[in-house]
Design an enzyme around this catalytic site. Structure first.
Site, PDB file in Angstrom:
ATOM      1  N   ASP A   1       4.433  -4.919   3.312  1.00  0.00           N
ATOM      2  CA  ASP A   1       3.858  -3.843   4.119  1.00  0.00           C
ATOM      3  C   ASP A   1       4.652  -3.754   5.408  1.00  0.00           C
ATOM      4  OD1 ASP A   1       2.237  -2.031   5.424  1.00  0.00           O
ATOM      5  OD2 ASP A   1       0.426  -3.256   5.351  1.00  0.00           O
TER       6      ASP A   1
ATOM      7  N   GLU B   1      -5.430   1.577   1.854  1.00  0.00           N
ATOM      8  CA  GLU B   1      -5.274   0.384   2.716  1.00  0.00           C
ATOM      9  C   GLU B   1      -5.643   0.735   4.146  1.00  0.00           C
ATOM     10  OE1 GLU B   1      -3.095  -2.427   5.476  1.00  0.00           O
ATOM     11  OE2 GLU B   1      -3.023  -0.247   5.344  1.00  0.00           O
TER      12      GLU B   1
ATOM     13  N   HIS C   1       0.829  -1.214   0.000  1.00  0.00           N
ATOM     14  CA  HIS C   1       0.000   0.000   0.000  1.00  0.00           C
ATOM     15  C   HIS C   1       0.859   1.259   0.000  1.00  0.00           C
ATOM     16  CE1 HIS C   1      -0.010   1.424   4.318  1.00  0.00           C
ATOM     17  NE2 HIS C   1       0.185   0.160   4.603  1.00  0.00           N
TER      18      HIS C   1
END
Ligand code: DPN
Ligand code: ZN
Length: 310
Positions: free
Chosen positions: A188, A159, A113
């Site tokens: 992430d 996100e 993200h």
């Protein structure tokens, strides 16, 4: 007769020599230069600084982040597109970049993200994964990697508002398109300041995920880093892909959870302290990055992509 045998032997030797020389060149993933990844993080920090201190969904720092990443990929010859969606009364964006070539029926997707929370610039969460997959993408081009499979990258929006962008992307695919995606790898938070080295557990994930877990683990083993498995559940963008039955995997260096004494023994750092004390806070700046963790994860991303898409 003699000459013929000698000639055959020479041809065999030449053939073997060629094969031996070609194999490592085709398989060896590049060692990612962490200075390049940090330069991308500096860019995300500058974008936040120029846009009210964040890169959040619906804020100008988000679209500026999309446009900047897109410009780097366009210059490297990727086919890019921006997919927009609406959430919370604001337009959000996913950036999708396809590396030219490879079998369109066998697709490997890497993603992370690109949005931050509104509280800060989101450099570890998730400038780190975003910058690392960007650098790996650029190194595909720089090294002339020509994988058998088709490779796609995704930088997901919103996100932090509930996995909105990645869910929109997966929902936009036909069932045929979904079936062509053989792997989704998610990155992430890969540079946490008090890092752990976590690989997403394949337990409870679609079949095919175990091979990805093991490949990520092998990547860390190749650089002598011990790992633990983690159940990330629905906490990041792999979730939408998993729901669609696509094999998933990923790495993570930890968020608000605290490092145990055993983990500090194994990895160094501070026991009893959060992996990322600036998680979702204004102090998630370029100072909130452990360069060694960032570097190791970037190398493992490249290792895994080269092995999965070859
Ligand atoms: N994506 C962040 C969150 O939703 O809290 C952090 C995170 C990343 C958590 C990966 C777990 C796994
Ligand atoms: Zn987050």
């Amino acid at each position: 007769m003699r000459i013929l045998i000698a000639l055959a032997a020479a041809l065999t030797v030449a053939g073997a020599t060629t094969a031996q020389a070609a194999a490592p060149a085709a398989l060896a993933a590049p060692n990612i230069n962490v200075a390049n990844v940090r330069a991308h993080l500096n860019q995300f920090q500058s974008i936040a600084n120029a846009n009210g201190g964040n890169r959040a969904h619906g804020r100008p720092g988000y679209l500026a982040s999309v446009n900047w990443v897109k410009s780097k990929l366009d210059a490297a010859g990727f086919t890019t597109r921006v997919q927009s969606f609406t959430y919370g009364g604001a337009t959000g964006y996913n950036l999708i970049a396809d590396y030219p070539g490879g079998d369109a029926n066998n697709v490997v997707v890497l993603g992370g993200h690109l949005d931050s929370v509104t509280a800060g610039p989101g450099i570890n969460d998730n400038g780190s994964g975003s910058a690392s997959i960007l650098e790996v993408a650029l190194q595909m081009k720089a090294t002339g990697f020509q994988p058998t499979k088709h490779v796609r990258f995704g930088w997901w929006g919103a996100e932090e508002r509930g996995l909105i962008g990645s869910t929109n992307y997966v929902n936009s695919l036909s069932s045929t398109d979904k079936s062509k995606i053989k792997a989704y790898l998610n990155f992430d938070m890969t540079g946490s300041p008090n890092p752990g080295y976590f690989v997403y557990s394949a337990s409870g994930q679609p079949s095919g995920s175990l091979a990805l877990q093991q490949r990520l683990q092998a990547g860390f083993t190749s650089i002598n880093v011990q790992t633990e498995l983690t159940s990330v559940g629905g906490r990041s963008d792999h979730a939408a892909f998993a729901r669609a039955g696509i094999p998933i995997g990923g790495t993570f260096t930890g968020a608000e959870g605290r490092k145990t004494a055993a983990q500090a023994q194994k990895w160094g750092g501070t026991a009893g302290q959060a992996f990322d004390r600036c998680y979702h806070a204004s102090c998630d700046t370029t100072s909130n990055i452990n360069a060694t963790a960032l570097d190791r994860n970037a190398d493992v991303i490249a290792y895994t992509l080269w092995a999965t898409a070859a």
